[in-house]
Scaffold this motif. Sequence first.
Motif, PDB file in Angstrom:
ATOM      1  N   LEU A   1       0.843  -1.208   0.000  1.00 18.09           N
ATOM      2  CA  LEU A   1       0.000   0.000   0.000  1.00 18.09           C
ATOM      3  C   LEU A   1       0.866   1.241   0.000  1.00 18.09           C
ATOM      4  CD1 LEU A   1      -2.897   1.343   0.505  1.00 18.09           C
ATOM      5  CD2 LEU A   1      -2.242   1.369   2.929  1.00 18.09           C
ATOM      6  N   ASP A   2       0.477   2.214  -0.784  1.00 17.49           N
ATOM      7  CA  ASP A   2       1.028   3.566  -0.662  1.00 17.49           C
ATOM      8  C   ASP A   2      -0.020   4.530  -1.202  1.00 17.49           C
ATOM      9  OD1 ASP A   2       2.818   5.758  -0.250  1.00 17.49           O
ATOM     10  OD2 ASP A   2       4.515   4.415  -0.615  1.00 17.49           O
ATOM     11  N   THR A   3       0.261   5.814  -1.096  1.00 18.26           N
ATOM     12  CA  THR A   3      -0.677   6.764  -1.694  1.00 18.26           C
ATOM     13  C   THR A   3      -0.660   6.569  -3.209  1.00 18.26           C
ATOM     14  OG1 THR A   3       1.014   8.491  -1.893  1.00 18.26           O
ATOM     15  CG2 THR A   3      -0.289   8.472   0.128  1.00 18.26           C
ATOM     16  N   ASP A   4      -1.764   6.921  -3.843  1.00 16.20           N
ATOM     17  CA  ASP A   4      -1.854   6.815  -5.305  1.00 16.20           C
ATOM     18  C   ASP A   4      -0.694   7.575  -5.961  1.00 16.20           C
ATOM     19  OD1 ASP A   4      -2.889   9.235  -4.381  1.00 16.20           O
ATOM     20  OD2 ASP A   4      -4.828   9.009  -5.378  1.00 16.20           O
ATOM     21  N   VAL A   5      -0.381   8.727  -5.423  1.00 19.84           N
ATOM     22  CA  VAL A   5       0.666   9.541  -6.051  1.00 19.84           C
ATOM     23  C   VAL A   5       2.081   9.065  -5.723  1.00 19.84           C
ATOM     24  CG1 VAL A   5      -0.591  11.638  -6.605  1.00 19.84           C
ATOM     25  CG2 VAL A   5       0.187  11.270  -4.253  1.00 19.84           C
ATOM     26  N   ASN A   6       2.286   8.504  -4.530  1.00 20.91           N
ATOM     27  CA  ASN A   6       3.604   7.916  -4.261  1.00 20.91           C
ATOM     28  C   ASN A   6       3.806   6.712  -5.178  1.00 20.91           C
ATOM     29  OD1 ASN A   6       5.098   9.432  -2.442  1.00 20.91           O
ATOM     30  ND2 ASN A   6       4.514   8.249  -0.633  1.00 20.91           N
TER      31      ASN A   6
ATOM     32  N   LEU B   1       9.566  14.137  -8.264  1.00 23.62           N
ATOM     33  CA  LEU B   1       8.272  14.527  -7.703  1.00 23.62           C
ATOM     34  C   LEU B   1       7.240  14.319  -8.798  1.00 23.62           C
ATOM     35  CD1 LEU B   1       6.637  15.981  -5.431  1.00 23.62           C
ATOM     36  CD2 LEU B   1       7.065  18.087  -6.685  1.00 23.62           C
ATOM     37  N   TYR B   2       6.160  13.621  -8.458  1.00 27.08           N
ATOM     38  CA  TYR B   2       5.055  13.423  -9.405  1.00 27.08           C
ATOM     39  C   TYR B   2       3.843  14.159  -8.843  1.00 27.08           C
ATOM     40  CZ  TYR B   2       1.171  11.166 -11.788  1.00 27.08           C
ATOM     41  OH  TYR B   2       0.022  10.933 -12.514  1.00 27.08           O
ATOM     42  N   VAL B   3       3.266  15.048  -9.621  1.00 28.54           N
ATOM     43  CA  VAL B   3       2.098  15.795  -9.160  1.00 28.54           C
ATOM     44  C   VAL B   3       0.977  15.607 -10.162  1.00 28.54           C
ATOM     45  CG1 VAL B   3       1.194  18.055  -8.483  1.00 28.54           C
ATOM     46  CG2 VAL B   3       3.585  17.509  -8.051  1.00 28.54           C
ATOM     47  N   THR B   4      -0.196  15.238  -9.663  1.00 29.04           N
ATOM     48  CA  THR B   4      -1.360  15.143 -10.534  1.00 29.04           C
ATOM     49  C   THR B   4      -2.304  16.294 -10.225  1.00 29.04           C
ATOM     50  OG1 THR B   4      -3.247  13.792 -11.220  1.00 29.04           O
ATOM     51  CG2 THR B   4      -2.473  13.465  -8.972  1.00 29.04           C
ATOM     52  N   ILE B   5      -2.751  16.954 -11.285  1.00 30.82           N
ATOM     53  CA  ILE B   5      -3.681  18.076 -11.137  1.00 30.82           C
ATOM     54  C   ILE B   5      -4.982  17.653 -11.800  1.00 30.82           C
ATOM     55  CG2 ILE B   5      -4.057  20.558 -11.529  1.00 30.82           C
ATOM     56  CD1 ILE B   5      -0.572  19.411 -12.060  1.00 30.82           C
ATOM     57  N   GLY B   6      -5.932  17.235 -10.978  1.00 26.82           N
ATOM     58  CA  GLY B   6      -7.200  16.725 -11.492  1.00 26.82           C
ATOM     59  C   GLY B   6      -8.328  17.176 -10.592  1.00 26.82           C
TER      60      GLY B   6
ATOM     61  N   GLY C   1       3.433  12.862  -5.161  1.00 26.69           N
ATOM     62  CA  GLY C   1       4.213  11.735  -4.649  1.00 26.69           C
ATOM     63  C   GLY C   1       5.679  12.085  -4.777  1.00 26.69           C
ATOM     64  N   LEU C   2       6.467  11.737  -3.766  1.00 26.86           N
ATOM     65  CA  LEU C   2       7.868  12.150  -3.726  1.00 26.86           C
ATOM     66  C   LEU C   2       8.768  10.936  -3.544  1.00 26.86           C
ATOM     67  CD1 LEU C   2       9.889  14.539  -3.562  1.00 26.86           C
ATOM     68  CD2 LEU C   2       9.488  14.557  -1.084  1.00 26.86           C
ATOM     69  N   ILE C   3       9.748  10.812  -4.444  1.00 25.69           N
ATOM     70  CA  ILE C   3      10.760   9.761  -4.339  1.00 25.69           C
ATOM     71  C   ILE C   3      12.087  10.432  -4.006  1.00 25.69           C
ATOM     72  CG2 ILE C   3      11.990   7.924  -5.584  1.00 25.69           C
ATOM     73  CD1 ILE C   3       9.016   7.315  -5.296  1.00 25.69           C
ATOM     74  N   ILE C   4      12.708   9.975  -2.945  1.00 24.43           N
ATOM     75  CA  ILE C   4      14.050  10.455  -2.575  1.00 24.43           C
ATOM     76  C   ILE C   4      14.895   9.214  -2.288  1.00 24.43           C
ATOM     77  CG2 ILE C   4      15.404  11.742  -0.858  1.00 24.43           C
ATOM     78  CD1 ILE C   4      13.732  13.702  -2.426  1.00 24.43           C
ATOM     79  N   GLY C   5      16.087   9.170  -2.833  1.00 24.14           N
ATOM     80  CA  GLY C   5      16.930   7.989  -2.642  1.00 24.14           C
ATOM     81  C   GLY C   5      16.258   6.736  -3.195  1.00 24.14           C
ATOM     82  N   GLY C   6      15.457   6.906  -4.238  1.00 24.06           N
ATOM     83  CA  GLY C   6      14.800   5.756  -4.880  1.00 24.06           C
ATOM     84  C   GLY C   6      13.564   5.239  -4.164  1.00 24.06           C
ATOM     85  N   ARG C   7      13.222   5.822  -3.015  1.00 25.47           N
ATOM     86  CA  ARG C   7      12.093   5.323  -2.223  1.00 25.47           C
ATOM     87  C   ARG C   7      11.027   6.391  -2.039  1.00 25.47           C
ATOM     88  NH1 ARG C   7      11.195   0.973  -2.870  1.00 25.47           N
ATOM     89  NH2 ARG C   7       9.754   1.102  -1.140  1.00 25.47           N
ATOM     90  N   PRO C   8       9.745   5.989  -2.006  1.00 30.26           N
ATOM     91  CA  PRO C   8       8.689   6.951  -1.698  1.00 30.26           C
ATOM     92  C   PRO C   8       8.884   7.504  -0.281  1.00 30.26           C
ATOM     93  CG  PRO C   8       7.747   4.858  -2.479  1.00 30.26           C
ATOM     94  CD  PRO C   8       9.215   4.634  -2.252  1.00 30.26           C
ATOM     95  N   VAL C   9       8.676   8.788  -0.129  1.00 29.90           N
ATOM     96  CA  VAL C   9       8.876   9.431   1.176  1.00 29.90           C
ATOM     97  C   VAL C   9       7.669   9.196   2.085  1.00 29.90           C
ATOM     98  CG1 VAL C   9       9.089  11.664   2.340  1.00 29.90           C
ATOM     99  CG2 VAL C   9      10.458  11.187   0.295  1.00 29.90           C
TER     100      VAL C   9
ATOM    101  N   GLU D   1      15.173  15.593  -8.736  1.00 33.59           N
ATOM    102  CA  GLU D   1      15.906  15.655 -10.011  1.00 33.59           C
ATOM    103  C   GLU D   1      14.967  15.785 -11.214  1.00 33.59           C
ATOM    104  OE1 GLU D   1      19.575  12.732  -9.595  1.00 33.59           O
ATOM    105  OE2 GLU D   1      17.873  12.158  -8.340  1.00 33.59           O
ATOM    106  N   LYS D   2      13.677  15.598 -10.985  1.00 33.13           N
ATOM    107  CA  LYS D   2      12.703  15.752 -12.069  1.00 33.13           C
ATOM    108  C   LYS D   2      11.348  16.059 -11.443  1.00 33.13           C
ATOM    109  CE  LYS D   2      13.770  13.848 -15.823  1.00 33.13           C
ATOM    110  NZ  LYS D   2      14.401  14.293 -17.099  1.00 33.13           N
ATOM    111  N   ILE D   3      10.582  16.938 -12.102  1.00 33.44           N
ATOM    112  CA  ILE D   3       9.195  17.182 -11.682  1.00 33.44           C
ATOM    113  C   ILE D   3       8.295  16.726 -12.821  1.00 33.44           C
ATOM    114  CG2 ILE D   3       7.467  18.923 -11.073  1.00 33.44           C
ATOM    115  CD1 ILE D   3       9.633  20.551  -9.733  1.00 33.44           C
ATOM    116  N   ILE D   4       7.356  15.842 -12.493  1.00 31.85           N
ATOM    117  CA  ILE D   4       6.481  15.243 -13.500  1.00 31.85           C
ATOM    118  C   ILE D   4       5.057  15.694 -13.201  1.00 31.85           C
ATOM    119  CG2 ILE D   4       5.646  13.033 -14.392  1.00 31.85           C
ATOM    120  CD1 ILE D   4       8.427  11.954 -13.110  1.00 31.85           C
ATOM    121  N   LEU D   5       4.415  16.307 -14.186  1.00 31.85           N
ATOM    122  CA  LEU D   5       3.066  16.842 -13.968  1.00 31.85           C
ATOM    123  C   LEU D   5       2.059  16.076 -14.806  1.00 31.85           C
ATOM    124  CD1 LEU D   5       3.799  20.707 -14.017  1.00 31.85           C
ATOM    125  CD2 LEU D   5       3.821  19.124 -12.068  1.00 31.85           C
ATOM    126  N   GLY D   6       1.060  15.487 -14.147  1.00 24.72           N
ATOM    127  CA  GLY D   6       0.020  14.739 -14.844  1.00 24.72           C
ATOM    128  C   GLY D   6      -1.358  15.141 -14.348  1.00 24.72           C
TER     129      GLY D   6
END
Length: 294
Positions: free
Chosen positions: A102-107, A126-131, A137-145, A226-231
């Motif tokens: 289980l994790d958040t949908d965005v993580n 960082l993955y951000v959904t605007i809906g 959702g944030l990944i740091i060191g390869g892992r969801p925060v 290192e990247k911001i992804i907007l969906g």
Amino acid sequence: MKYYGALEAGGTKMVLSVLDETGTILERATMPTGTPEDTMPGMIAFFQEHPVTALGIGCFGPLDLNPASPTYGCITATPKLPWRHYPIVPAFREALGIPIGLDTDVNGAALAESQLGAAKGLQSCLYVTIGTGVGGGLIIGGRPVHGLTHPELGHMLLAPMPGDPAPEGFCPYHQHCLEGLAAGPAIQKRWGVPAQELPPDHPAWALEADYLAQMCLNAIMAFSPEKIILGGGVMGQAFLLPMIRERTVKLLGGYLSSPVVDNGLEDYIVAPGLGVNSGVMGAYLLAREAEACG
Ligand code: ADP
Ligand code: ZN
């Protein structure tokens, strides 16, 4: 061949998928999100008809993700009242007898983008959904925060822009947070028209880009991804991405020296590499991890 279940648990619909070990989607079903009593039996029946080795759930939040907590795997103080305190992981584990991730949908979506999508090969994104809402959702060191709980990026406070006809914002908790100013429903309430019906030259879009650029600035300064992804649905307006990049560069004000800034953030603030599949692939990866952890 092993099979894995992926559940994208959303406020309006549940999307259930079965994937094989190569990550190919084999089956898919959608069910409206009613109460747990209405919705759980159909979901359990689906995964009984399509047996899987493990199930991953990318879920709306807030969630208890602390493995040491007695209420680990439960939805917590969600405004979706019938699901408040619902033990979603224990319920599936009891019914199916398999490992449940289980994790958040965005993580989940961020994890998928970092392993398979736009941030592949990087240690953070960082993955951000605007809906209907705004989630990050944030990944740091390869892992969801995860921390105190998990990031709730959609509720970061923003500075209302001069000229905004609804600067007070629409979030019932924080008024002018990101979600309260920039989610699809906020656009509709501000302008009286669904976002997808506003023409490209409407002032709504410059304002939207201003708010999303504020979020990008805050995220860059706070997390240095290192990247911001907007969906999400609102980002269906493809002209928004360059507008957001341009405004973010302006807001940075020359403070950050990096080649990605010199390049106008062109390869830095980007669309999801997995298109609309970030969510399902995230839930799939959570299933794979749950299997590996037992
Ligand atoms: P959800 O967030 O519920 O998973 P979406 O990401 O599709 O679903 O978001 C729905 C919101 O996005 C609605 O408020 C809708 O007005 C807005 N939206 C959907 N498509 C578009 C579009 N092409 N352009 C602008 N806004 C859109
Ligand atoms: Zn808020």
